[in-house]
Design an enzyme around this catalytic site. Structure first.
Site, PDB file in Angstrom:
ATOM      1  N   SER A   1       0.844  -1.205   0.000  1.00 30.54           N
ATOM      2  CA  SER A   1       0.000   0.000   0.000  1.00 30.54           C
ATOM      3  C   SER A   1       0.878   1.253   0.000  1.00 30.54           C
ATOM      4  O   SER A   1       0.566   2.242  -0.674  1.00 30.54           O
ATOM      5  CB  SER A   1      -0.943   0.009   1.206  1.00 30.54           C
TER       6      SER A   1
ATOM      7  N   ASP B   1       5.999   2.908   6.673  1.00 34.55           N
ATOM      8  CA  ASP B   1       6.058   2.236   5.371  1.00 34.55           C
ATOM      9  C   ASP B   1       6.320   3.219   4.227  1.00 34.55           C
ATOM     10  O   ASP B   1       7.149   2.964   3.350  1.00 34.55           O
ATOM     11  CB  ASP B   1       4.743   1.490   5.099  1.00 34.55           C
TER      12      ASP B   1
HETATM   13  N1  ADP Z   1      -0.138  -2.747  -7.214  1.00 37.25           N
HETATM   14  C1  ADP Z   1      -1.197  -2.207  -6.655  1.00 37.25           C
HETATM   15  N2  ADP Z   1      -2.196  -1.716  -7.412  1.00 37.25           N
HETATM   16  C2  ADP Z   1      -3.259  -1.157  -6.832  1.00 37.25           C
HETATM   17  N3  ADP Z   1      -3.462  -1.064  -5.495  1.00 37.25           N
HETATM   18  C3  ADP Z   1      -2.527  -1.540  -4.704  1.00 37.25           C
HETATM   19  C4  ADP Z   1      -1.339  -2.129  -5.226  1.00 37.25           C
HETATM   20  N4  ADP Z   1      -0.585  -2.527  -4.193  1.00 37.25           N
HETATM   21  C5  ADP Z   1      -1.275  -2.195  -3.059  1.00 37.25           C
HETATM   22  N5  ADP Z   1      -2.425  -1.599  -3.359  1.00 37.25           N
HETATM   23  C6  ADP Z   1      -3.438  -1.112  -2.392  1.00 37.25           C
HETATM   24  O1  ADP Z   1      -2.981  -1.461  -1.090  1.00 37.25           O
HETATM   25  C7  ADP Z   1      -3.851  -2.465  -0.490  1.00 37.25           C
HETATM   26  C8  ADP Z   1      -3.015  -3.437   0.316  1.00 37.25           C
HETATM   27  O2  ADP Z   1      -2.465  -2.743   1.405  1.00 37.25           O
HETATM   28  P1  ADP Z   1      -2.349  -3.353   2.862  1.00 37.25           P
HETATM   29  O3  ADP Z   1      -3.623  -4.027   3.217  1.00 37.25           O
HETATM   30  O4  ADP Z   1      -1.836  -2.267   3.716  1.00 37.25           O
HETATM   31  O5  ADP Z   1      -1.246  -4.489   2.706  1.00 37.25           O
HETATM   32  P2  ADP Z   1       0.330  -4.340   2.462  1.00 37.25           P
HETATM   33  O6  ADP Z   1       0.660  -2.903   2.502  1.00 37.25           O
HETATM   34  O7  ADP Z   1       0.925  -5.100   3.601  1.00 37.25           O
HETATM   35  O8  ADP Z   1       0.594  -5.024   1.170  1.00 37.25           O
HETATM   36  C9  ADP Z   1      -4.575  -3.084  -1.678  1.00 37.25           C
HETATM   37  O9  ADP Z   1      -5.812  -3.687  -1.296  1.00 37.25           O
HETATM   38  C10 ADP Z   1      -4.754  -1.856  -2.564  1.00 37.25           C
HETATM   39  O10 ADP Z   1      -5.794  -1.032  -2.075  1.00 37.25           O
HETATM   40  C1  PMV Z   2       1.087  -2.700  11.495  1.00 36.26           C
HETATM   41  C2  PMV Z   2       1.926  -1.557  10.913  1.00 36.26           C
HETATM   42  O1  PMV Z   2       2.942  -1.221  11.862  1.00 36.26           O
HETATM   43  C3  PMV Z   2       2.622  -1.957   9.614  1.00 36.26           C
HETATM   44  C4  PMV Z   2       1.641  -2.405   8.547  1.00 36.26           C
HETATM   45  O2  PMV Z   2       2.361  -2.809   7.404  1.00 36.26           O
HETATM   46  P1  PMV Z   2       1.619  -3.533   6.185  1.00 36.26           P
HETATM   47  O3  PMV Z   2       0.604  -2.595   5.616  1.00 36.26           O
HETATM   48  O4  PMV Z   2       0.965  -4.759   6.753  1.00 36.26           O
HETATM   49  O5  PMV Z   2       2.682  -3.841   5.203  1.00 36.26           O
HETATM   50  C5  PMV Z   2       1.015  -0.363  10.713  1.00 36.26           C
HETATM   51  C6  PMV Z   2       1.757   0.970  10.501  1.00 36.26           C
HETATM   52  O6  PMV Z   2       2.933   1.103  10.914  1.00 36.26           O
HETATM   53  O7  PMV Z   2       1.143   1.873   9.961  1.00 36.26           O
HETATM   54 MG    MG Z   3       0.060  -1.469   3.957  1.00 36.97          MG
END
Ligand code: ADP
Ligand code: PMV
Ligand code: MG
Length: 391
Positions: free
Chosen positions: A147, A205
């Site tokens: 994200s 992040d």
């Molecule tokens: N390549 C991408 N294209 C579009 N949206 C994305 C992409 N990568 C991440 N996202 C957005 O970020 C969300 C995932 O973020 P999150 O739940 O915080 O997990 P993480 O950050 O750990 O991968 C997806 O559901 C989408 O909304």
């Molecule tokens: C749980 C947390 O510490 C990290 C979340 O990372 P991710 O979106 O799960 O990759 C939340 C934050 O720091 O905003």
């Molecule tokens: Mg995330």
């Protein structure tokens, strides 16, 4: 505005220590990953804004004239990214026909785009036609900061289109970094994107996605850990989707606050150990890092963000003498395993195989990749270029 195409990328991240606690003002240590999100933005068909996000199977297009109606009444200050409020997010949701599907994190990517697009251009009152394609090597929703990588790419691309930052010049087959001042602005707007996707992010992040490398993050203060020794890490994706992990911090603050304090102390002890290792790494240092990983993993379980799939990862790796913890949000997703200089390569191979036999993805990763980069088309692999060019 948006005179030419721009291709850029930002890395994912691994949190060594401090996930969740960092949201409550504790220290986190995080490093960038060699898996990146790529974004290509170009002038679009007249009067249209189109976004193509194949990772989340989302392809949308709007009339610029209809987007004009969404511009905020007050002129937004470009240099001080404006915080999204609930009313604005609701308005964008209604416009994009996204209903109230809070659990559908994919729709949050659309909202993050609309928000940054409208608010970055709010001051000029002129909205450009554009076509955007995003492709990521990162699994989404697995704790590797997809994200944030997405938000950093969006922010840099839209600020560059607005002319708020200049795209640094790139030679053929090369990449270029933005200036520190531009990175500050990219990070500010990326943080707003993360707020839409996460609600209450710590900002760690997007900081790693922007600056790359290894850093210490504490209440918005970012300190690069430039002399960190090269750590070898196994990354395991349990492939269990992180689904709205509810930690117990707000439910039992008096019980959880000491746990958060302890995690803060773990991050600080880890930082101190890494600094010592920079002056001459010894095997005892690795033993300390292993113990810190074990203690933190227990704390994360106490906080309610563990998962049986992550317990299994820890058990399988420990059977080979290796120490693991979850990374990111938890509740599934990814874990990290520390490899030490006295880890035999056959042990690494057997561990990887056993973790794969559990149905997990597992590979040795390289950390410390650069932050957000501007790319010349020829600096991309053929695969990435082909995907970005197909929209
Ligand atoms: N390549 C991408 N294209 C579009 N949206 C994305 C992409 N990568 C991440 N996202 C957005 O970020 C969300 C995932 O973020 P999150 O739940 O915080 O997990 P993480 O950050 O750990 O991968 C997806 O559901 C989408 O909304
Ligand atoms: C749980 C947390 O510490 C990290 C979340 O990372 P991710 O979106 O799960 O990759 C939340 C934050 O720091 O905003
Ligand atoms: Mg995330």
């Amino acid at each position: 505005m948006l005179a030419r195409e721009c291709i850029l990328s930002a890395p994912g991240k691994v949190i060594l220590h401090g996930e969740h606690a960092v949201v409550h003002g504790k220290v986190a240590l995080a490093v960038s990953l060699n898996l990146r999100t790529y974004l290509r933005i170009q002038p679009g068909a007249a009067g249209r804004v189109s976004i193509n996000m194949p990772n989340i199977d989302t392809f949308l297009s709007w009339d610029v004239s209809s987007l004009h109606a969404l511009l905020p009444a007050r002129r937004a200050d470009l240099q001080n990214a404006v915080e999204p409020d609930a009313a604005v997010v609701l308005k964008l949701r209604e416009y994009a026909g996204l209903g109230d599907g809070l659990a559908d994190t994919r729709s949050l990517a659309v909202l993050a785009f609309l928000y940054i697009y409208l608010f970055v251009f709010a001051e000029s009152r002129e909205l450009p036609s554009l076509t955007m394609a995003v492709w990521s090597e990162l699994p989404t929703g697995a704790g590797l900061g997809s994200s944030a990588a997405f938000s950093v790419c969006l922010s840099a691309a839209l600020l560059a289109s607005r002319g708020a930052i200049a795209c640094p010049a790139v030679e053929a087959a090369q990449t270029a970094r933005w200036s520190d001042e531009d990175l500050e602005l990219i990070n500010k707007w990326a943080f707003q994107g993360e707020k839409i996707i996460h609600g209450n992010p710590s900002g760690v992040d997007n900081a790693v996605g922007t600056w790359g490398g290894a850093l210490r993050y504490h209440s918005g203060k970012i300190k690069p850990l430039s002399s960190t020794p090269m750590l070898r890490i196994l990354l395991t994706n349990t492939r269990v989707l992180v689904a709205g992990v509810r930690d117990k911090i707000t439910k039992f603050p008096a019980i959880m606050n000491p746990v958060l304090e302890s995690i803060d102390a773990i991050s600080c002890e880890c930082e101190r150990t890494l600094m010592e290792m920079a002056r001459g790494p010894e095997i005892q240092h690795y033993r300390v890092l292993e113990e810190l990983i074990d203690i933190n993993q227990h704390h994360l379980n106490v906080m309610g963000v563990g998962h049986p799939s992550l317990d299994r990862l820890c058990q399988v790796s420990l059977a080979h003498g290796l120490h693991s913890k979850l990374t990111g949000a938890g509740g599934g997703g990814c874990g990290i395993t520390l490899l030490t200089p006295d880890t035999d390569s056959s042990v690494v191979e057997r561990s990887i195989q056993e973790l794969k036999d559990c149905g997990y993805d597992c590979w040795e990763t390289s950390i410390g990749a650069p932050g957000v980069l501007h790319h010349s088309p020829s600096s991309l692999t053929e695969d990435v270029l082909k995907i970005l060019n197909s929209y």
